[in-house]
Design a protein around this motif. Structure first.
Motif, short mmCIF file in Angstrom:
data_model
loop_
_atom_site.label_atom_id
_atom_site.label_comp_id
_atom_site.label_asym_id
_atom_site.label_seq_id
_atom_site.Cartn_x
_atom_site.Cartn_y
_atom_site.Cartn_z
N VAL A 117 0.85 -1.19 0.00
CA VAL A 117 0.00 0.00 0.00
C VAL A 117 0.88 1.24 0.00
O VAL A 117 1.87 1.33 0.75
CB VAL A 117 -0.92 0.04 1.23
CG1 VAL A 117 -1.93 1.17 1.11
CG2 VAL A 117 -1.62 -1.28 1.44
N TYR A 118 0.53 2.21 -0.83
CA TYR A 118 1.21 3.50 -0.87
C TYR A 118 0.19 4.60 -0.63
O TYR A 118 -0.89 4.61 -1.24
CB TYR A 118 1.89 3.72 -2.22
CG TYR A 118 2.95 2.71 -2.56
CD1 TYR A 118 4.27 2.89 -2.16
CD2 TYR A 118 2.62 1.54 -3.26
CE1 TYR A 118 5.24 1.96 -2.47
CE2 TYR A 118 3.58 0.60 -3.56
CZ TYR A 118 4.88 0.82 -3.17
OH TYR A 118 5.85 -0.12 -3.46
N VAL A 119 0.54 5.53 0.25
CA VAL A 119 -0.25 6.75 0.40
C VAL A 119 0.69 7.92 0.16
O VAL A 119 1.88 7.87 0.51
CB VAL A 119 -0.94 6.86 1.77
CG1 VAL A 119 -1.99 5.78 1.93
CG2 VAL A 119 0.06 6.81 2.90
N ALA A 120 0.17 8.95 -0.46
CA ALA A 120 1.01 10.09 -0.81
C ALA A 120 0.22 11.37 -0.60
O ALA A 120 -1.02 11.35 -0.47
CB ALA A 120 1.48 9.99 -2.26
N GLY A 121 0.94 12.48 -0.57
CA GLY A 121 0.25 13.74 -0.38
C GLY A 121 1.14 14.94 -0.60
O GLY A 121 2.24 14.84 -1.14
N ARG A 122 0.65 16.05 -0.13
CA ARG A 122 1.33 17.32 -0.30
C ARG A 122 1.02 18.19 0.90
O ARG A 122 -0.05 18.10 1.50
CB ARG A 122 0.84 17.99 -1.58
CG ARG A 122 -0.67 17.88 -1.79
CD ARG A 122 -1.07 18.32 -3.16
NE ARG A 122 -2.46 17.96 -3.45
CZ ARG A 122 -3.10 18.31 -4.55
NH1 ARG A 122 -2.48 19.04 -5.46
NH2 ARG A 122 -4.34 17.95 -4.76
N ARG A 136 4.83 3.91 2.65
CA ARG A 136 4.62 2.55 2.14
C ARG A 136 4.35 1.61 3.29
O ARG A 136 4.95 1.71 4.36
CB ARG A 136 5.87 2.09 1.39
CG ARG A 136 5.81 0.65 0.86
CD ARG A 136 7.15 0.26 0.26
NE ARG A 136 8.19 0.15 1.28
CZ ARG A 136 9.49 0.34 1.05
NH1 ARG A 136 9.91 0.63 -0.17
NH2 ARG A 136 10.36 0.23 2.02
N SER A 137 3.44 0.65 3.07
CA SER A 137 3.19 -0.40 4.04
C SER A 137 3.21 -1.75 3.34
O SER A 137 2.57 -1.92 2.29
CB SER A 137 1.83 -0.21 4.73
OG SER A 137 1.55 -1.29 5.60
N ILE A 138 3.93 -2.71 3.89
CA ILE A 138 3.98 -4.06 3.33
C ILE A 138 3.21 -5.06 4.20
O ILE A 138 3.25 -6.26 3.94
CB ILE A 138 5.44 -4.53 3.15
CG1 ILE A 138 6.18 -4.54 4.49
CG2 ILE A 138 6.16 -3.65 2.15
CD1 ILE A 138 7.57 -5.15 4.41
N ASP A 139 2.52 -4.55 5.23
CA ASP A 139 1.77 -5.44 6.13
C ASP A 139 0.33 -4.95 6.32
O ASP A 139 -0.20 -4.91 7.42
CB ASP A 139 2.48 -5.57 7.48
CG ASP A 139 2.76 -4.22 8.15
OD1 ASP A 139 2.25 -3.19 7.64
OD2 ASP A 139 3.48 -4.20 9.15
N SER A 143 2.06 -1.16 9.77
CA SER A 143 3.23 -0.30 9.97
C SER A 143 3.55 0.40 8.66
O SER A 143 3.23 -0.09 7.57
CB SER A 143 4.44 -1.11 10.47
OG SER A 143 4.80 -2.10 9.52
N TRP A 144 4.23 1.56 8.77
CA TRP A 144 4.46 2.41 7.60
C TRP A 144 5.90 2.90 7.58
O TRP A 144 6.50 3.16 8.62
CB TRP A 144 3.51 3.61 7.61
CG TRP A 144 2.08 3.22 7.48
CD1 TRP A 144 1.23 2.87 8.49
CD2 TRP A 144 1.33 3.11 6.27
NE1 TRP A 144 -0.01 2.56 7.97
CE2 TRP A 144 0.02 2.71 6.62
CE3 TRP A 144 1.63 3.34 4.92
CZ2 TRP A 144 -0.98 2.51 5.67
CZ3 TRP A 144 0.64 3.16 3.97
CH2 TRP A 144 -0.65 2.73 4.35
N THR A 145 6.44 3.07 6.36
CA THR A 145 7.77 3.60 6.15
C THR A 145 7.68 4.79 5.22
O THR A 145 7.03 4.72 4.17
CB THR A 145 8.70 2.54 5.52
OG1 THR A 145 8.77 1.41 6.38
CG2 THR A 145 10.10 3.11 5.31
N SER A 146 8.32 5.89 5.59
CA SER A 146 8.40 7.04 4.70
C SER A 146 9.46 6.75 3.63
O SER A 146 10.62 6.52 3.94
CB SER A 146 8.79 8.30 5.48
OG SER A 146 8.97 9.40 4.61
N VAL A 147 9.06 6.75 2.35
CA VAL A 147 9.98 6.38 1.28
C VAL A 147 10.27 7.55 0.34
O VAL A 147 11.07 7.41 -0.59
CB VAL A 147 9.45 5.18 0.46
CG1 VAL A 147 9.39 3.94 1.34
CG2 VAL A 147 8.08 5.47 -0.14
#
Length: 254
Positions: A117-122, A136-139, A143-147
């Motif tokens: 899952v990817y979430v993005a914004g401004r 990004r989340s792989i689970d 949990s989330w990682t800023s990429v």
């Protein structure tokens, strides 16, 4: 209406994200008859401003799982954006990520073919061009990682349907960036001469991309964004203020 999503494999189930509806708060509506009747299935507990809303995306590998992100908040105060997850096709929702102090903040969600899952914004809180971000989340959102973090606002994100680790973003500096490692590294592969408005990837052919501009012009690429050509058959039918592109697989020709 801000966004809508149709459940893969079941076109009767449709989710719609709206702004300022139930109790002057944004809401998610759900239909089980292809859009004839609607029921509000989620409404924010806290008040939001005139730009509130939701973006929505189903998981192509687990079609009862769907994600939503809240849109912008009150234009007067910096508040929070939530990322939501549902495991029952939108009947119930859980908050899995909260991002504070952004306006409009997280307003894009996409799910790759491997369920990443990817979430993005401004962040317009400090004015135009103040910053963009991708998580990004792989689970499944636990949990989330800023990429990605940059000085330009992200206005579009697309994922290659055949290569789950290949994704693209466009920003308000009219640049297209590409990552081939699920967002860990990014390369600026194209800078447009017109203002970029929309980004889409063909849902069946790897590397086929489309860019919408304020020309109004739509550009097409068949090599993953390395080269571009202008589509010439619009005949004035596209408004300058386009905000999205959708690929109709029954009609498209390149």
């Amino acid at each position: 209406t801000v966004d809508f999503a149709v459940q893969p494999g079941n076109s009767n189930v449709v989710l719609l994200g709206s702004e300022e509806t139930v109790g002057n708060r944004p809401a998610i509506y759900r239909s089980v008859d292809g859009g004839v009747q609607w029921t509000a299935v989620y409404t924010l507990a806290r008040p939001w401003g005139r730009n509130g809303g939701y973006a929505l995306a189903f998981d192509p590998q687990a079609t009862d799982r769907v994600y939503a992100v809240t849109g912008s908040s009150s234009p007067a105060t910096a508040t929070e954006n939530d990322v939501l997850r549902s495991e029952d096709a939108g009947l119930s929702w859980t908050v899995v990520l909260t991002s504070s102090g952004a306006h409009p903040g997280l307003d894009i969600v996409e799910v790759a073919g491997d369920s990443t899952v990817y979430v993005a914004g401004r962040d317009w809180w400090q004015g135009l061009g103040s910053g963009g971000l991708v998580y990004r989340s792989i689970d499944q959102g636990d949990s989330w990682t800023s990429v990605y973090t940059a000085g330009s606002n992200i206005i579009g994100l697309a994922i290659d349907p055949q290569r789950a680790a290949t994704l693209y973003i466009i920003d308000d500096a009219n640049r297209l960036f590409k990552s081939t490692d699920a967002g860990d590294n990014w390369t600026n592969i194209y800078t447009a001469t017109h203002t970029l408005k929309a980004l889409a990837h063909d849902t069946s052919v790897s590397g086929h991309l489309y860019l919408g501009t304020d020309g109004p012009t739509v550009l097409a690429s068949s090599d993953g964004g390395q080269t571009w050509s202008e589509l010439t058959d619009w005949a004035g039918s596209v408004a300058p203020e386009m905000s999205s592109l959708v690929v109709d697989l029954s009609l498209i020709h390149i």
